[in-house]
Design a protein around this motif. Sequence first.
Motif, PDB file in Angstrom:
ATOM      1  N   THR A 125       8.181   4.117   6.503  1.00  0.00           N
ATOM      2  CA  THR A 125       6.328   4.248   6.678  1.00  0.00           C
ATOM      3  C   THR A 125       6.016   5.537   5.660  1.00  0.00           C
ATOM      4  O   THR A 125       5.368   5.892   5.879  1.00  0.00           O
ATOM      5  CB  THR A 125       5.531   4.253   7.901  1.00  0.00           C
ATOM      6  N   ARG A 132      11.663   5.111   1.160  1.00  0.00           N
ATOM      7  CA  ARG A 132      11.519   4.249   1.930  1.00  0.00           C
ATOM      8  C   ARG A 132      12.082   3.169   1.277  1.00  0.00           C
ATOM      9  O   ARG A 132      13.212   2.256   2.113  1.00  0.00           O
ATOM     10  CB  ARG A 132       9.772   3.037   1.518  1.00  0.00           C
ATOM     11  N   ALA A 154       6.260  -2.328   9.264  1.00  0.00           N
ATOM     12  CA  ALA A 154       6.163  -1.223   7.761  1.00  0.00           C
ATOM     13  C   ALA A 154       5.065  -2.478   6.281  1.00  0.00           C
ATOM     14  O   ALA A 154       5.408  -1.849   5.114  1.00  0.00           O
ATOM     15  CB  ALA A 154       7.432  -0.939   7.492  1.00  0.00           C
ATOM     16  N   LYS A 157       1.739  -2.676   5.294  1.00  0.00           N
ATOM     17  CA  LYS A 157       1.373  -1.509   5.018  1.00  0.00           C
ATOM     18  C   LYS A 157       2.055  -1.567   3.253  1.00  0.00           C
ATOM     19  O   LYS A 157       1.633  -0.863   2.817  1.00  0.00           O
ATOM     20  CB  LYS A 157       2.054  -0.153   5.703  1.00  0.00           C
TER      21      LYS A 157
END
Lengths: 539, 425
Positions: A125, A132, A154, A157
Motif C-alpha cells: 500500500t 508497489r 491493496a 485501492k
Amino acid sequence: MVFRSLRASLLLCAAFLAQSAFGVTDLSQLADGDSAGKITALRQIAAQGDMSALPALEALQNGALYVVSPKDGKTRILIADATGAVMDAATGEHLPALPDAAESVTMNNRVRGALDVTLAALRLTSEDAETRLQAIRALKNNPEEKLLPLLEAALAKERDTEIAMRVRAVRALILLRSPEEKERLAAVRTLGKGSDPATLPLLRPLFVRDAQGRFLEPDARIRAAARQAVSAIEGRVQAGETLKRLFEGVSLGSILLLAALGLAITYGLMGVINMAHGELIMIGAYAAYATQTVTQRDLPMLSDIWLWLAIPVSFLSAAAVGVLMERLVIRRLYGRPLETLLATWGISLLLIQLVRTVFGQQNVAVENPLWLSGGLEIVGAQILPWNRVALIAFVALMLAAVAILLAKTRLGLFIRAATQNRPMSRCMGVPTRRVDSLAFGLGAGLAGLAGCALSQIGNVGPELGQGYIVDSFMVVVVGGVGQIAGAVFAALGLGILSKFIEGFAGAVLAKIAILLLIILFIQKRPQGIFALKGRFADA
Amino acid sequence: MRRQAFLKTVLAAAVFPFAIFFAPAKAADQETIKVGILHSLSGTMAISETVLKDVALMAIEEINAKGGVLGKKLAPVVVDPASNWPLFAEKAKQLISQDKVAVVFGCWTSVSRKSVLPVFEELNGLLFYPVQYEGEELSKNVFYTGAAPNQQAIPATEYLMSEDGGGAKRFVLLGTDYVYPRTTNKILRAFLKSKGVADADIMEAYTPFGHGDYQTIIASIKKFASAGKKTAVISTINGDSNVPFYKELGNQGLKATDVPVVAFSVGEEELRGVDAKPLVGHLASWNYFMSLKNEKNDAFKKKWADYARAKKLPGVSKPLTNDPMEATYIGVHMWAQAAAKAGSVQTDKVIAAMAGQTFAAPDGFTVKMDEKNHHLHKPVFVGEIRPDGQFDIVWKTSGPIRAQPWSPFIAGNEKKKDEPSGRSK
C-alpha cells in the motif's frame, strides 16, 4: 464484493488494534530467536499488516538492525541509519551512538526469504508505484493464505492497471486452493491470462488423475479451464524463450561487432594486420577504469556520470596510442604484411607488459552504474538485462556514426579513395599519409570504445584483448575484407548461430562448432560474405 | 612518485636478465635453503593465485625472522607458469633440477597439479598443494592442505538439502570444463542419488576457461528452476569467469532466496571485483573465512594487512584473506616444523616427519596432518555473501574432520588404500 471489502477492512482494523499489543514483542523475537523464531515473528507481522514494524524490517534488510542484550535488563533493538544516528526501534528514543555491546542481527536465506515477503506485504500500500510493483513481484513466489486480506485491501485501492493485474494474479495463486468452486475457476482463468512459467506446475495437477484414476480436481469446468490456461501460458512461454534466445544472439553479435568494428577499418579498409588490436581494446577498458578512479577520488560530484566521461576518454586514449603506433612503426611497413604482423604482435606484448607495470597484473574492478543493473521483463517472465540492452544500443550508435563518417564526410571520402587507389588519389592531392594516420587512429579509437563498453560486462585485466583478437579477425574475415556491412552481418550471424548451438549442445561444443563452421566457410568462400568487385578488388 | 616507481621498474626490467645470468654463481647456497613458489601470476587464474604467492612469501619471511629452518634462512624462488598447464610442468622441473629447491608451494587448478605430478614423482620433489580439489589422487610427493570433497562439497550439499538451507530438491551442477568440476560433479551426482534425488532433477553444464557470456546458461537455470521444486546451483566455476557469471545472475534477477548458488571456488578475493549487493545470500563452502572470529584469525589478518602495506601489494587498500591463503600459510609452517623435526630438508625425511604434524590455524582449530593420507583434518564452514563481499557463517562442523581422498561415492574406491604407495622407500 461489498462483503469482501468489508471483511478486508475488518481484518485490517483487527490488525491495527493488535499492533500495539504485539509490536514490541515481535521485534525482540526478530533479534534473539533462532531462524524458526525469526520467521514466525516475520509471518506474524505480515499477517497483521503491522506498519509500525516497517523501519525495523528495512534496517534488518540493510544490515543496520542491532541488538543489545544486557544480562539483567530487557533486550533492546536499535536501528542505525546511514548518517550514524541510532534509534530504539520499540520506543523511538534517540541514542547518541551505538553501545559497544550492540551486535548486528544476522540472517540466513530462509529468514531473508520470509523478510522479503513481509516487507513486500507491508509495502503493497506504499505511495510509490515502483515500490508497489517490486512488492507484488516479491510476493509472487510466496502465495500464502494469510496474505489474502492484505491483497484484497491493496486491490481495492490500486489505480495502476498493471500492478492491479499482478495483484490479481498473486491472489489467484492463493485462491487456487480455495474450497469454493467459483473462486477456483476465476483463479484458473486469471492465471491463464499471464505468462509466468512458474504457474504451470500449479495448474497442471488440476487435470491429472491420481493412482486410483480419479481427478484431483472434481469440477470438470475447472479442469477444462486449467487445460486451456496451461496451453495458453505454454505458448507465451515458448514465445518468450524464442525472443530471449534471439536477444542473446544479438547481444553476443553486438559484442563481436564492437570488438571487430575498429579492425574492419584498420584491416578491412587499410589492409594492416594489426595484432595489437586486442590491446587497444584493453587500453580503452583501462581508460574507463582510470576515469572511474579519478572521478571517484578527486571529483565526487561527477561520480554519477563517470561512465559518460569514460566514453570520450577511452576513444581518445586508444586513438592516441593508435596514431603513435602508425607514425612510429606501421607507416614504415606498409605493403609488407608479414613484417607488420610481427611488429604489431611485438607491440601487443609491450602494451600488455606496460599495463601490468602500471596497473598491476590482477583484474581491476569497473563498477556498473545503478541504471545499468537489473533488467526489462518481457513475456514469459524472461528478463533482458539493461547492460546488454544498452550495449546493443551503443553498438548501433557507433555503427551509424562510422557509416556516416565514411560515407558523408570529407575524411571518409579520402579514406575510401586512399584505400581503393593510393597512387591515383595522391595524384589528385589527397594527403594520403595524414589520412592513413587518421584512419588508423579512428580504428584504434573504435577499439577503445569497445573496451569501455566491454568493461561493463566482463573482466578488465591486462590479457583482456587476447580474448577478443581471434573473434575480431574471425568476424572481419568471414564478413569479407573491405566492407563494414560484411562485418555487421558476420557478427550478428555468428552471435545468433553460436547462441543457437549453445542452446542444445552447451558452451564448450558451441565454441568448437563455430570455429569448424568458419573453416568450412572460408574453404568454400575465401573472399567472405561480401566481396569487393571490380578493378580494385585485388589492389 | 609514480614516475620514480616507473623508472625503477624499467631499470629493474633492464637489469633482470643479467641478474638471472649471474644468480647461480652466487655462493649464498651454503647459508640458505631454497623453496619454490609455483603460482600463476598472469592469465585467467592470476585473480586467485597471485595472493597465494604473496602469502607464501609472508610465511617465509615470518620463519626467517625467527631464525629460519635448521639455522638456515629460507630463500624463495618465484616462477610464473602463466595459467598455462604444460608450462607448470616445465617450471616445476626447472625449480627441482636447476634451482634445487627443497620444497615447492604451488598450483591451484587440478589440471596444473596433474601436469606437475609426474615431475615431482620422477625427481622425488615435494609439493604442497593449498586448494580444495576433487580427491581421487594420493601421491607420496604431495601434501594436500586444501579440502577433499568430503570436507567441502558434500557438507555444503547436505546444508542445501537441510531445512535451514532451503530444502533444495533440484540441483544444477555448473562448472568450468576440466578435471576438478567434472570429478566433483560425478561425486555429487552419486551422492544426490544416494539421497533419493532423481536424474531428471539434476542438470549438469560446463563452460570453457575464461568464458564470459553466461546469458544462455542462466536462462536455462531459470527454466530448470521453474518446475515447482526448490532448486539450488552448485558452482565449480573457476577463475575470472566468476565475475561475468555473478554479474549476469544479478541482472537476470535470480536471487539467493529463490535459487541459491553455492560455490566452491569463490571466496573473498574473487568477490573483490564484483558489486556484492545483488549477490547477498549466495553461498560458499570453505574451511576458513576471513570473517571467522577468533584470536588466531585476528593475528593472521593483521599480519597480512601489515605485510600487504609494507610490500605495497595491489589491493592494499582492502587487504583480504581467504581459504587457500590460510591453507598455504599452514602448509609453509608445517613444512618448516617437519623439516626441523626431521633435522633435514631431504624429501623422504620431511615426508616421514610430516605425519601427525599439528598447527594452530587461523580457522580457530588446531589442524593436524593425517598420519597416513597426506591430507589435513579440517573444519568445514558454509557462509552467505554479505553486501560488503565478506561471508556470514551460517553452518559449521563441530570440529576438524578427516579427509577422504577416495570418495566412497565413486565405484571401485572402496578397494583403494588410504595412503600413498611407495611410502617405505
